[in-house]
Design a protein around this motif. Structure first.
Motif, PDB file in Angstrom:
ATOM      1  N   GLN A 154       7.700  18.538  15.124  1.00 58.97           N
ATOM      2  CA  GLN A 154       6.505  17.825  14.674  1.00 58.97           C
ATOM      3  C   GLN A 154       6.446  16.478  15.401  1.00 58.97           C
ATOM      4  O   GLN A 154       7.275  15.616  15.178  1.00 58.97           O
ATOM      5  N   SER A 155       5.483  16.346  16.318  1.00 59.99           N
ATOM      6  CA  SER A 155       5.282  15.088  17.052  1.00 59.99           C
ATOM      7  C   SER A 155       6.562  14.630  17.734  1.00 59.99           C
ATOM      8  O   SER A 155       7.004  13.495  17.578  1.00 59.99           O
TER       9      SER A 155
ATOM     10  N   ARG B 285       3.916  14.803   7.115  1.00 60.27           N
ATOM     11  CA  ARG B 285       5.198  15.075   6.447  1.00 60.27           C
ATOM     12  C   ARG B 285       5.056  15.505   4.994  1.00 60.27           C
ATOM     13  O   ARG B 285       5.660  16.515   4.585  1.00 60.27           O
TER      14      ARG B 285
ATOM     15  N   GLY C 202      11.815  15.194  15.571  1.00 63.15           N
ATOM     16  CA  GLY C 202      11.332  16.222  16.481  1.00 63.15           C
ATOM     17  C   GLY C 202      12.017  16.139  17.829  1.00 63.15           C
ATOM     18  O   GLY C 202      12.350  17.160  18.442  1.00 63.15           O
TER      19      GLY C 202
ATOM     20  N   GLU D  55      10.524  15.549  12.562  1.00 67.84           N
ATOM     21  CA  GLU D  55       9.295  14.852  12.941  1.00 67.84           C
ATOM     22  C   GLU D  55       9.619  13.574  13.696  1.00 67.84           C
ATOM     23  O   GLU D  55      10.587  12.883  13.382  1.00 67.84           O
ATOM     24  N   SER D  56       8.803  13.265  14.721  1.00 72.13           N
ATOM     25  CA  SER D  56       8.959  12.062  15.527  1.00 72.13           C
ATOM     26  C   SER D  56      10.355  12.062  16.161  1.00 72.13           C
ATOM     27  O   SER D  56      10.696  12.991  16.874  1.00 72.13           O
TER      28      SER D  56
END
Length: 506
Positions: free
Chosen positions: A234-235, A420, A212, A208-209
């Motif tokens: 994810q993002s 998350r 990601g 994620e972030s």
């Protein structure tokens, strides 16, 4: 004799024969973990040698072997980073440069199960695989093996300087040490995960972030090819332009120029050598904190040879099934007039482009609240999804719009990183009350994610059907307070205008 007796007793406590302590054998030595509620966990396992002293700013090396079973009941140190400021994605202290460890969760009796390797976010400056938020127990109960990792951060993970270049072999990879760590961890998984009940031929990377972004970078990194078989983002941005290792470009200083500027600001001599740089206290490297968008993203020519969007546009990314998406109110608090890389995303718009976008948003208030999220996340992710599907690879696009009643933020949607705990089914870690609606949403997300890891398709389990972008290019699955819903991609007109801007400015 008493000392000998104590030593023998301590060895017995972590002996593989102790029925309360599950054991496994890695290529470096045996480890003993802990068990509970049908899951075994092994924590703090070294996957690389400590990158300290002369090994600072060098590619990761294999860990030293150990003779006796290693106690793997507790996490290792987090990597050097600024204060967490309440981010639940950062595990507890201590922190150290000796931080290249990973953690494994598996259901009891696991054998040949899918493997999910988590790459934490935090702007490549913060985060760890040791946060309670990322506890893999709940996912492991869905019959997968979960691995979380630490990797070098900030200037210890993403940095170069002419003095370091002069000190290394011409063919030695440089600058992207955090990405090299991620690849080393995946190599460890390939060699060792079978001992924990995982299938090394069925590995999903997800993050994620910045995690990601790491997934997208691993999808284009030559050294990561074949180490994973599915990817979930994810993002994870997508349109970012990286600094080059040694070549300065207009508006984009090279990694070496950035390193030189930091050393000058830190009071180091212009002719500083590599030994002196490696002796700088780690905490000094935190100030000023490097900017993710400009300092920590580097095309070095070996580990990463091009930007993510260029590789996807050329069809050079890993040909694996992809699950990718964003949240509905990612950076809702950042305005386009704010200072910094994210807040200035619309500076290069022409007046005509700005007016067209303003009309597409229906006015200045909506523009100010959503344009940064659309520029940084929503349009780039749609673009990568379409490119991956166009190349013939299975692709599923999502939008997360679950907002708890207890959410205190006036975000108007799901803020950055809020998905998350839903993916990990760790809702209890977020510090505010969540109800049955949230638990249902979490069960749905965890079910989609683990089925994707299992067979390369998130559909199944009686949940609503998630359309493949290859067949339905303008469709996604939206996670809502009422459950998952397949629908058209929201706000296509404003995303199309942003796409046209990116095409013009490339």
């Amino acid at each position: 004799m008493s000392l000998l007796a104590l030593t023998v007793a301590a060895m017995f406590l972590v002996s593989p024969q102790d029925p309360a302590r599950p054991s496994a054998q890695t290529t470096s030595g045996g480890v003993t973990g802990v068990r509970g509620e049908g899951v075994v966990a092994f924590k703090g396992i070294p996957y690389a040698a400590p990158p300290v002293g002369p090994l600072r700013w060098t590619p990761p090396r294999p860990p030293a072997a150990w003779e006796h079973a290693r106690d793997a009941s507790s996490y290792g140190a987090i990597c050097i980073q600024p204060p967490a400021n309440g981010d639940p994605g950062v595990g507890p202290l201590p922190m150290s440069e000796d931080c290249l460890t990973l953690n494994v969760w598996a259901p009891e009796g696991a054998r040949d199960l899918p493997v999910m390797v988590w790459l934490h976010g935090g702007g490549y400056n913060n985060g760890s695989g040791t946060a309670a938020l990322y506890d893999g127990s709940a996912l492991a109960r869905r019959d997968v093996v979960v691995v979380t990792i630490n990797y070098r951060l900030g200037r210890l993970g993403f940095f170069d300087h002419p003095a370091l270049a002069a000190d290394r072999a011409a063919d030695q990879p440089a600058a992207n040490y955090g990405v090299m760590d991620q690849i080393a961890a995946l190599e460890w998984v390939r060699e060792n995960v079978a001992a924990f009940g995982g299938d090394p031929s069925n590995v999903t990377i997800f993050g994620e972030s910045a995690g990601g972004v790491a997934v997208t970078q691993l999808m284009i990194a030559p050294g990561a090819r074949g180490l994973f078989h599915r990817a979930a983002i994810q993002s994870g941005l997508g349109r970012q332009q990286s600094a080059e290792l040694a070549l300065d470009r207009p508006g984009r200083p090279s990694a070496q120029s950035l390193g030189r500027a930091w050393a000058r600001g830190a009071g180091l001599r212009a002719d500083v050598d590599a030994e002196t740089l490696r002796a700088v206290p780690a905490e000094k490297l935190l100030t000023p904190m490097p900017a993710f968008y400009s300092d920590n993203l580097i095309v070095d020519g070996r580990v990463l040879t091009e930007d993510v969007v260029e590789a996807f546009e050329g069809g050079r990314q890993a040909p694996v099934p992809l699950l990718i998406g964003t949240n509905s109110a990612e950076f809702w608090w950042i305005r386009p007039t704010d200072a910094g890389a994210y807040g200035r995303v619309d500076d290069a718009l022409t007046e005509a482009e700005h007016d067209a976008l303003l009309a597409a948003y229906g006015g200045g208030e909506a523009y100010d609240q959503h344009v940064v999220s659309d520029f940084i996340f929503n349009e780039p992710v749609r673009h990568l999804a379409r490119l991956h599907a166009r190349a013939g690879h299975p692709t599923w696009l999502y939008r997360f719009d679950v907002v708890p009643d207890s959410n205190p933020e006036p975000s108007g949607g799901a803020t950055h990183a809020s998905e998350r705990p839903y993916v990990f089914e760790t809702l209890h870690t977020v510090g505010r009350p969540l109800g049955d609606r949230d638990r249902r949403a979490s069960a749905d997300m965890a079910g989609y994610w683990t089925d994707f890891a299992r067979v390369g398709d998130p559909n199944g389990g009686g949940r609503p059907s998630w359309p493949d972008v290859r067949a339905e290019a303008d469709m996604l699955l939206e996670f809502t307070n009422g459950g998952p819903v397949a629908k058209a991609i929201p706000n296509p007109a404003r995303l199309d205008l942003i796409s046209q801007f990116y095409d013009r400015t490339r």
